[in-house]
Design a protein around this motif. Structure first.
Motif, PDB file in Angstrom:
ATOM      1  N   ARG A 190      24.886  50.037  32.267  1.00  0.00           N
ATOM      2  CA  ARG A 190      25.604  50.562  31.104  1.00  0.00           C
ATOM      3  C   ARG A 190      27.066  50.134  31.133  1.00  0.00           C
ATOM      4  O   ARG A 190      27.625  49.682  30.126  1.00  0.00           O
ATOM      5  CB  ARG A 190      25.509  52.086  31.080  1.00  0.00           C
ATOM      6  CG  ARG A 190      26.138  52.708  29.867  1.00  0.00           C
ATOM      7  CD  ARG A 190      25.898  54.227  29.854  1.00  0.00           C
ATOM      8  NE  ARG A 190      27.098  54.877  29.416  1.00  0.00           N
ATOM      9  CZ  ARG A 190      28.071  55.295  30.216  1.00  0.00           C
ATOM     10  NH1 ARG A 190      27.988  55.166  31.510  1.00  0.00           N
ATOM     11  NH2 ARG A 190      29.144  55.873  29.724  1.00  0.00           N
TER      12      ARG A 190
ATOM     13  N   VAL B 220      28.874  47.570  28.365  1.00  0.00           N
ATOM     14  CA  VAL B 220      30.076  47.946  27.613  1.00  0.00           C
ATOM     15  C   VAL B 220      31.141  46.863  27.737  1.00  0.00           C
ATOM     16  O   VAL B 220      31.764  46.465  26.750  1.00  0.00           O
ATOM     17  CB  VAL B 220      30.612  49.316  28.097  1.00  0.00           C
ATOM     18  CG1 VAL B 220      32.019  49.568  27.580  1.00  0.00           C
ATOM     19  CG2 VAL B 220      29.685  50.425  27.664  1.00  0.00           C
TER      20      VAL B 220
ATOM     21  N   LEU C 194      32.285  47.128  23.898  1.00  0.00           N
ATOM     22  CA  LEU C 194      31.852  48.306  23.146  1.00  0.00           C
ATOM     23  C   LEU C 194      32.773  49.499  23.401  1.00  0.00           C
ATOM     24  O   LEU C 194      33.671  49.433  24.238  1.00  0.00           O
ATOM     25  CB  LEU C 194      30.422  48.678  23.555  1.00  0.00           C
ATOM     26  CG  LEU C 194      29.383  47.581  23.406  1.00  0.00           C
ATOM     27  CD1 LEU C 194      28.056  48.053  23.970  1.00  0.00           C
ATOM     28  CD2 LEU C 194      29.241  47.164  21.967  1.00  0.00           C
ATOM     29  N   LYS C 195      32.511  50.585  22.681  1.00  0.00           N
ATOM     30  CA  LYS C 195      33.244  51.835  22.900  1.00  0.00           C
ATOM     31  C   LYS C 195      32.492  52.676  23.917  1.00  0.00           C
ATOM     32  O   LYS C 195      31.264  52.704  23.930  1.00  0.00           O
ATOM     33  CB  LYS C 195      33.347  52.635  21.602  1.00  0.00           C
ATOM     34  CG  LYS C 195      34.358  52.120  20.632  1.00  0.00           C
ATOM     35  CD  LYS C 195      34.446  53.065  19.460  1.00  0.00           C
ATOM     36  CE  LYS C 195      35.543  52.650  18.517  1.00  0.00           C
ATOM     37  NZ  LYS C 195      35.664  53.592  17.398  1.00  0.00           N
ATOM     38  N   ASP C 196      33.254  53.381  24.762  1.00  0.00           N
ATOM     39  CA  ASP C 196      32.651  54.258  25.759  1.00  0.00           C
ATOM     40  C   ASP C 196      33.702  55.240  26.243  1.00  0.00           C
ATOM     41  O   ASP C 196      34.894  55.074  25.988  1.00  0.00           O
ATOM     42  CB  ASP C 196      32.128  53.430  26.936  1.00  0.00           C
ATOM     43  CG  ASP C 196      31.171  54.220  27.810  1.00  0.00           C
ATOM     44  OD1 ASP C 196      30.656  55.267  27.360  1.00  0.00           O
ATOM     45  OD2 ASP C 196      30.932  53.794  28.956  1.00  0.00           O
TER      46      ASP C 196
ATOM     47  N   GLU D 143      36.809  58.509  23.405  1.00  0.00           N
ATOM     48  CA  GLU D 143      36.166  57.195  23.391  1.00  0.00           C
ATOM     49  C   GLU D 143      37.219  56.105  23.284  1.00  0.00           C
ATOM     50  O   GLU D 143      38.178  56.225  22.528  1.00  0.00           O
ATOM     51  CB  GLU D 143      35.212  57.079  22.200  1.00  0.00           C
ATOM     52  CG  GLU D 143      33.818  57.469  22.521  1.00  0.00           C
ATOM     53  CD  GLU D 143      32.838  56.992  21.475  1.00  0.00           C
ATOM     54  OE1 GLU D 143      33.241  56.531  20.398  1.00  0.00           O
ATOM     55  OE2 GLU D 143      31.638  57.113  21.763  1.00  0.00           O
TER      56      GLU D 143
ATOM     57  N   ARG E 227      37.737  51.732  23.122  1.00  0.00           N
ATOM     58  CA  ARG E 227      37.115  50.418  22.992  1.00  0.00           C
ATOM     59  C   ARG E 227      37.577  49.564  24.159  1.00  0.00           C
ATOM     60  O   ARG E 227      38.759  49.359  24.376  1.00  0.00           O
ATOM     61  CB  ARG E 227      37.484  49.738  21.685  1.00  0.00           C
ATOM     62  CG  ARG E 227      36.896  48.318  21.633  1.00  0.00           C
ATOM     63  CD  ARG E 227      36.751  47.736  20.271  1.00  0.00           C
ATOM     64  NE  ARG E 227      36.051  48.503  19.302  1.00  0.00           N
ATOM     65  CZ  ARG E 227      34.720  48.477  19.113  1.00  0.00           C
ATOM     66  NH1 ARG E 227      33.965  47.759  19.895  1.00  0.00           N
ATOM     67  NH2 ARG E 227      34.171  49.180  18.161  1.00  0.00           N
ATOM     68  N   TYR E 228      36.614  49.071  24.915  1.00  0.00           N
ATOM     69  CA  TYR E 228      36.921  48.237  26.066  1.00  0.00           C
ATOM     70  C   TYR E 228      37.063  46.785  25.638  1.00  0.00           C
ATOM     71  O   TYR E 228      36.428  46.352  24.683  1.00  0.00           O
ATOM     72  CB  TYR E 228      35.820  48.359  27.126  1.00  0.00           C
ATOM     73  CG  TYR E 228      35.911  49.655  27.889  1.00  0.00           C
ATOM     74  CD1 TYR E 228      36.565  49.708  29.097  1.00  0.00           C
ATOM     75  CD2 TYR E 228      35.362  50.828  27.385  1.00  0.00           C
ATOM     76  CE1 TYR E 228      36.671  50.893  29.803  1.00  0.00           C
ATOM     77  CE2 TYR E 228      35.454  52.012  28.076  1.00  0.00           C
ATOM     78  CZ  TYR E 228      36.113  52.043  29.281  1.00  0.00           C
ATOM     79  OH  TYR E 228      36.212  53.213  29.968  1.00  0.00           O
TER      80      TYR E 228
END
Length: 148
Positions: free
Chosen positions: A101, A105, A110-112, A120, A122-123
């Motif tokens: 996971r 990301v 993605l956002k996590d 949250e 954004r990476y």
């Protein structure tokens, strides 16, 4: 990707001459070679195109400021998490378990959430798994040396 497809069409008649066991051994060897090159690239913090990973954002932990002492993905590159598998049909490398996971990301940006309850974020996109031109050439060379 076009180079990879060209390599596949060029090699498929040669690979058909091998039996299933020989193809599986060759795929396993190719997957292991790719895993080693991916580990070296992750250690060097470089994307497949040669650009460096985007740096981490500075964090303020309870008023403490300072630099981050560990490199990113230091443990992800270990064979425990970065798996290599070869079958007669394919050679696969990928992340296993819960770390997949985290890798997904960062791979796709993605956002996590960094932690539970945290907002949250954004990476940045950091391609952990990908093939460079050099890796494709090394792979073709290895396969040819095994077939000859």
């Amino acid at each position: 990707m076009a180079d990879l497809e060209a390599l596949e069409t060029w090699l498929s008649p040669l690979l058909q001459k091998l039996d299933g066991r020989g193809r599986a051994q060759l795929a396993r060897k190719a997957a292991q070679q790719l895993r080693r090159s991916q580990q070296q690239r992750i250690r060097a913090q470089v994307n497949p195109d040669g650009s460096p990973f985007e740096a981490r954002k500075p964090r303020d932990l309870r008023g403490k400021k300072g630099r981050i002492k560990r490199r990113m993905f230091e443990r992800l590159k270990m064979a425990q998490y970065l798996k290599a598998k070869g079958t007669p049909q394919q050679a696969v490398i990928g992340f296993a378990g819960r770390v997949s996971r985290i890798a997904r990301v960062h791979q796709y940006g993605l956002k996590d959430r960094a932690e539970r309850g945290a907002p949250e974020v954004r990476y940045a996109r950091r391609e952990l798994i990908g093939l460079s031109e050099e890796e494709i050439d090394n792979l073709a060379e290895m396969i040819l040396s095994e077939l000859v």
